[in-house]
Motif scaffolding. Structure first.
Motif, PDB file in Angstrom:
ATOM      1  N   LYS A  88      28.026  43.988  60.532  1.00  0.00           N
ATOM      2  CA  LYS A  88      27.970  43.115  59.355  1.00  0.00           C
ATOM      3  C   LYS A  88      28.963  43.527  58.276  1.00  0.00           C
ATOM      4  O   LYS A  88      29.003  42.934  57.190  1.00  0.00           O
ATOM      5  N   CYS A  89      29.763  44.559  58.549  1.00  0.00           N
ATOM      6  CA  CYS A  89      30.732  45.021  57.556  1.00  0.00           C
ATOM      7  C   CYS A  89      31.850  43.997  57.347  1.00  0.00           C
ATOM      8  O   CYS A  89      32.374  43.427  58.316  1.00  0.00           O
ATOM      9  N   ILE A  90      32.190  43.764  56.078  1.00  0.00           N
ATOM     10  CA  ILE A  90      33.320  42.877  55.762  1.00  0.00           C
ATOM     11  C   ILE A  90      34.450  43.640  55.075  1.00  0.00           C
ATOM     12  O   ILE A  90      35.529  43.080  54.835  1.00  0.00           O
ATOM     13  N   GLY A  91      34.216  44.894  54.775  1.00  0.00           N
ATOM     14  CA  GLY A  91      35.255  45.695  54.132  1.00  0.00           C
ATOM     15  C   GLY A  91      34.832  47.143  53.981  1.00  0.00           C
ATOM     16  O   GLY A  91      33.654  47.492  54.123  1.00  0.00           O
ATOM     17  N   TRP A  92      35.825  47.984  53.704  1.00  0.00           N
ATOM     18  CA  TRP A  92      35.577  49.427  53.566  1.00  0.00           C
ATOM     19  C   TRP A  92      36.294  49.940  52.331  1.00  0.00           C
ATOM     20  O   TRP A  92      37.384  49.471  51.997  1.00  0.00           O
ATOM     21  N   ARG A 196      28.687  42.532  51.466  1.00  0.00           N
ATOM     22  CA  ARG A 196      28.806  41.308  50.649  1.00  0.00           C
ATOM     23  C   ARG A 196      29.581  41.638  49.387  1.00  0.00           C
ATOM     24  O   ARG A 196      29.488  42.751  48.860  1.00  0.00           O
ATOM     25  N   GLN A 197      30.329  40.670  48.883  1.00  0.00           N
ATOM     26  CA  GLN A 197      30.995  40.838  47.596  1.00  0.00           C
ATOM     27  C   GLN A 197      31.252  39.478  46.963  1.00  0.00           C
ATOM     28  O   GLN A 197      31.339  38.455  47.658  1.00  0.00           O
ATOM     29  N   SER A 198      31.341  39.484  45.644  1.00  0.00           N
ATOM     30  CA  SER A 198      31.580  38.237  44.913  1.00  0.00           C
ATOM     31  C   SER A 198      33.007  37.760  45.150  1.00  0.00           C
ATOM     32  O   SER A 198      33.864  38.523  45.603  1.00  0.00           O
ATOM     33  N   ASP A 199      33.246  36.491  44.847  1.00  0.00           N
ATOM     34  CA  ASP A 199      34.567  35.912  45.071  1.00  0.00           C
ATOM     35  C   ASP A 199      35.659  36.646  44.305  1.00  0.00           C
ATOM     36  O   ASP A 199      36.796  36.760  44.778  1.00  0.00           O
ATOM     37  N   ASP A 200      35.318  37.116  43.110  1.00  0.00           N
ATOM     38  CA  ASP A 200      36.334  37.814  42.323  1.00  0.00           C
ATOM     39  C   ASP A 200      36.375  39.312  42.622  1.00  0.00           C
ATOM     40  O   ASP A 200      37.178  40.057  42.034  1.00  0.00           O
ATOM     41  N   GLY A 201      35.517  39.788  43.518  1.00  0.00           N
ATOM     42  CA  GLY A 201      35.539  41.187  43.935  1.00  0.00           C
ATOM     43  C   GLY A 201      34.929  42.163  42.964  1.00  0.00           C
ATOM     44  O   GLY A 201      35.000  43.384  43.175  1.00  0.00           O
ATOM     45  N   THR A 202      34.293  41.662  41.916  1.00  0.00           N
ATOM     46  CA  THR A 202      33.710  42.562  40.911  1.00  0.00           C
ATOM     47  C   THR A 202      32.318  43.057  41.297  1.00  0.00           C
ATOM     48  O   THR A 202      31.831  44.034  40.756  1.00  0.00           O
ATOM     49  N   SER A 203      31.678  42.382  42.212  1.00  0.00           N
ATOM     50  CA  SER A 203      30.336  42.771  42.633  1.00  0.00           C
ATOM     51  C   SER A 203      30.312  42.970  44.149  1.00  0.00           C
ATOM     52  O   SER A 203      30.774  42.091  44.899  1.00  0.00           O
ATOM     53  N   ARG A 204      29.787  44.111  44.564  1.00  0.00           N
ATOM     54  CA  ARG A 204      29.756  44.425  45.995  1.00  0.00           C
ATOM     55  C   ARG A 204      28.390  44.958  46.405  1.00  0.00           C
ATOM     56  O   ARG A 204      27.710  45.623  45.630  1.00  0.00           O
ATOM     57  N   THR A 205      28.016  44.651  47.644  1.00  0.00           N
ATOM     58  CA  THR A 205      26.777  45.185  48.211  1.00  0.00           C
ATOM     59  C   THR A 205      27.137  46.068  49.395  1.00  0.00           C
ATOM     60  O   THR A 205      27.917  45.653  50.274  1.00  0.00           O
ATOM     61  N   TYR A 206      26.578  47.281  49.391  1.00  0.00           N
ATOM     62  CA  TYR A 206      26.893  48.239  50.442  1.00  0.00           C
ATOM     63  C   TYR A 206      25.678  48.475  51.340  1.00  0.00           C
ATOM     64  O   TYR A 206      24.528  48.307  50.916  1.00  0.00           O
TER      65      TYR A 206
END
Length: 255
Positions: A88-92, A196-206
């Motif tokens: 489920k990872c979308i980024g690191w 998960r992360q917001s469209d502007d990248g300011t909020s992320r879920t790890y």
């Protein structure tokens, strides 16, 4: 792997050791100075496998142990659908690998009277820099990364370990009071990714997706010879014989 609790020893496995200064210099080939209980020994910075020969024991009052360090990187599973959480990872984050975990800066502090008796270990986990450490792929188990024989007067040895140059030392007590000759402890790390992360990248879920585990075990190979029981005195023997004779006589009369 055995169920339950080694001094050289490795935390990333090069290791710093606290033990008899001369003995560790002789057996580990990496000590460069004498040490007190608050100082450490480091092996050579050489990411290879070191070996040393077993030295026969001569102290009948000591316990002999084999220390072993294993490393594993099991995947975390989703509690709801049973799939690997890593899927489920979308980024690191920068500096976090999506495929492997690096063990480094591992060091151990042994009982103050511990004496090394030979073994073999991979020195990469003990390297102070991450780039020189032990790289382990996710979902992998490496057994016997370090194996070392030692003697100490402690019947429940306490070993302290620092992992990946951490600020804190973990303390492990190897208690053999249950009658077992084998005790294992584990120290768990974690690897997280962005799910998960917001469209502007300011909020992320790890989420934690890998749980690297350092397994430390001690196997008791031998201990002090048991104290022989005292032989009965002649007077106590005589009393025993008399009691038996009297009992036999009574039994005869009853018949």
């Amino acid at each position: 792997m055995k169920t339950s609790s080694t001094i050289l020893i490795c935390s990333s496995l090069v290791a710093t050791f606290v033990a008899d200064a001369h003995d560790m210099q002789t057996n580990l080939k990496g000590a460069v100075q004498a040490a007190t209980s608050d100082e450490y020994y480091s092996l050579e910075r050489n990411p290879s496998v070191e070996k040393d020969n077993y030295v026969a024991l001569s102290d009948d009052a000591s316990y002999t142990y084999q220390f072993q360090m294993d490393l594993s990187t099991p995947l975390s599973m989703d509690l709801f659908d049973g799939t690997a959480a890593i899927d489920k990872c979308i980024g690191w984050d920068i500096g976090v690998s999506p495929t492997n975990f690096t063990w480094y800066g591992i060091s151990f502090q042994l009982p103050v009277d511990a004496k090394g008796r030979g073994g073999g270990w991979n020195t990469a986990p003990a390297q102070p820099l991450k780039e020189d450490g032990y790289v382990q792929m996710f979902n992998n188990t490496a057994e016997g990364v370090a194996e070392y024989n030692l003697t100490t007067s402690a019947d429940s040895p306490v070993i302290r370990a620092r992992i990946n140059n951490g600020l804190l030392w973990d303390t492990f007590t190897f208690d053999f009071t249950d009658g077992s000759n084998y005790v294992e402890h584990q120290s768990q790390q974690s690897v997280s990714c962005i799910i998960r992360q917001s469209d502007d990248g300011t909020s992320r879920t790890y989420a934690t997706v890998v749980n690297p585990i350092l397994h430390l075990s001690l196997e008791r190979l031998s201990g002090p010879a048991p104290t022989p029981a005292p032989e009965p005195s002649s007077s106590s023997m005589a009393g025993t014989v008399f009691a038996i004779t009297a009992l036999a006589s009574s039994a005869f009369l009853l018949l």
